[in-house]
Design a protein around this motif. Structure first.
Motif, mmCIF file in Angstrom:
data_model
loop_
_atom_site.group_PDB
_atom_site.id
_atom_site.type_symbol
_atom_site.label_atom_id
_atom_site.label_comp_id
_atom_site.label_asym_id
_atom_site.label_seq_id
_atom_site.Cartn_x
_atom_site.Cartn_y
_atom_site.Cartn_z
ATOM 1 N N PRO A 156 0.829 -1.207 0.000
ATOM 2 C CA PRO A 156 0.000 0.000 0.000
ATOM 3 C C PRO A 156 0.860 1.253 0.000
ATOM 4 O O PRO A 156 2.004 1.244 0.477
ATOM 5 N N LEU A 157 0.327 2.329 -0.527
ATOM 6 C CA LEU A 157 1.019 3.611 -0.529
ATOM 7 C C LEU A 157 0.868 4.303 0.820
ATOM 8 O O LEU A 157 -0.082 4.037 1.563
ATOM 9 N N PRO A 158 1.768 5.224 1.119
ATOM 10 C CA PRO A 158 1.534 6.090 2.278
ATOM 11 C C PRO A 158 0.197 6.815 2.120
ATOM 12 O O PRO A 158 -0.203 7.170 1.006
ATOM 13 N N ALA A 159 -0.500 7.026 3.224
ATOM 14 C CA ALA A 159 -1.852 7.599 3.178
ATOM 15 C C ALA A 159 -1.868 8.954 2.467
ATOM 16 O O ALA A 159 -2.787 9.241 1.683
ATOM 17 N N ARG A 160 -0.866 9.779 2.719
ATOM 18 C CA ARG A 160 -0.816 11.107 2.095
ATOM 19 C C ARG A 160 -0.701 10.990 0.584
ATOM 20 O O ARG A 160 -1.370 11.723 -0.167
ATOM 21 N N LYS A 185 5.574 17.366 -4.690
ATOM 22 C CA LYS A 185 6.353 16.536 -3.789
ATOM 23 C C LYS A 185 5.594 15.289 -3.370
ATOM 24 O O LYS A 185 6.203 14.229 -3.125
ATOM 25 N N ALA A 186 4.283 15.369 -3.310
ATOM 26 C CA ALA A 186 3.476 14.228 -2.860
ATOM 27 C C ALA A 186 3.667 13.002 -3.748
ATOM 28 O O ALA A 186 3.539 11.864 -3.289
ATOM 29 N N LEU A 187 4.000 13.225 -5.025
ATOM 30 C CA LEU A 187 4.141 12.094 -5.937
ATOM 31 C C LEU A 187 5.453 11.342 -5.722
ATOM 32 O O LEU A 187 5.621 10.236 -6.235
ATOM 33 N N THR A 188 6.369 11.918 -4.973
ATOM 34 C CA THR A 188 7.605 11.189 -4.697
ATOM 35 C C THR A 188 7.326 9.926 -3.885
ATOM 36 O O THR A 188 8.123 8.982 -3.929
ATOM 37 N N GLY A 189 6.218 9.911 -3.150
ATOM 38 C CA GLY A 189 5.846 8.699 -2.411
ATOM 39 C C GLY A 189 5.583 7.527 -3.340
ATOM 40 O O GLY A 189 5.863 6.374 -3.000
ATOM 41 N N VAL A 190 5.031 7.814 -4.536
ATOM 42 C CA VAL A 190 4.813 6.766 -5.532
ATOM 43 C C VAL A 190 6.151 6.244 -6.031
ATOM 44 O O VAL A 190 6.392 5.033 -6.079
ATOM 45 N N LEU A 191 7.035 7.162 -6.419
ATOM 46 C CA LEU A 191 8.325 6.756 -6.964
ATOM 47 C C LEU A 191 9.153 6.002 -5.923
ATOM 48 O O LEU A 191 9.785 4.983 -6.234
#
Length: 243
Positions: A8-12, A46-52
């Motif tokens: 799962p991804l981070p909630a944010r 910056k939020a998309l860095t969680g995907v990468l």
């Protein structure tokens, strides 16, 4: 290509993707959607860095491409291309890590059969159910199914689309296979515990070949066939670990 587990991804990050998809869906309903622009704008956040970061963790310490496993995965890839499938553009389950070469070859192509994908998704499919490995050349090709007397359609399209049978990826696969062979040969000569062999094989397997080596075809190839005959308990432990 190796089988991957998608966490799962981070909630944010997950909430950010949901907002982006909702905005894209609304724009599509209004006839104003430019999905390339929407993605570029999101990619700068910056939020998309969680995907990468999550994709890189999934792909292993060398950030290998989730398609060819040889080149370094450098950016986020859309399994269903975002332009023809904008309703999937920000879905976590549609995002992979891809190298420049695979991304260029795939482009907006997405072969289907009766609506089902004919491209292997390594987070959903077991690639070795559709692909085969040729130890002598390092080639990746579509797997032949004796029961249906044909090669896997999904394997055929994946190999064709990404040119897995005629790229430099064959060199990397050959090197990895030779390392795996040497590791098993040393175990046959010196013995040792199954857990130690499993750990060493995992360390050497840069290209996800272990399920093939300990699978239906690889078990007939030396020295894996020798391990199966001479150390059956170790073989069974490896088979359970890698399949």
């Amino acid at each position: 290509m190796r089988r991957l587990t998608r966490p799962p991804l981070p909630a944010r990050t997950s909430a950010f993707l949901a907002r982006c998809q909702e905005r894209a869906d609304n724009a599509q309903e209004q006839g104003t959607l430019d999905i390339e622009r929407e993605w570029r704008n999101a990619r700068q956040r910056k939020a998309l860095t969680g995907v990468l970061d999550t994709l890189r963790t999934m792909s292993g310490p060398h950030w290998r491409c989730m398609y060819c496993t040889d080149s370094h995965g450098c950016d986020i890839e859309h399994f269903r291309p975002k332009k023809p499938y904008p309703t999937h553009a920000f879905h976590w389950l549609n995002l992979l890590l891809c190298c420049t070469t695979c991304n260029r070859k795939k482009g907006d192509q997405f072969p289907t059969l009766n609506g089902a994908p004919l491209l292997i998704d390594p987070t959903v499919d077991d690639p070795w159910e559709h692909l085969d490995f040729e130890p002598e050349s390092g080639l990746i090709k579509a797997r032949y199914d004796a029961q249906s007397d044909q090669r896997s359609p999904k394997g055929l399209e994946t190999v064709r689309l990404l040119a897995l049978d005629r790229r430099e990826v064959t060199i990397g696969h050959s090197k990895t296979f030779r390392r795996l062979k040497r590791t098993v040969e040393r175990a046959l000569d010196a013995g040792g515990s199954a857990p130690a062999l499993i750990a060493e094989l995992l360390e050497e397997d840069d290209h996800g070949l272990l399920p093939w080596c300990f699978g239906e075809i690889g078990r007939t190839v030396e020295p894996f066939s020798d391990l199966r005959l001479q150390q059956p308990d170790t073989w069974m432990a490896c088979e359970a670990a890698f399949r």
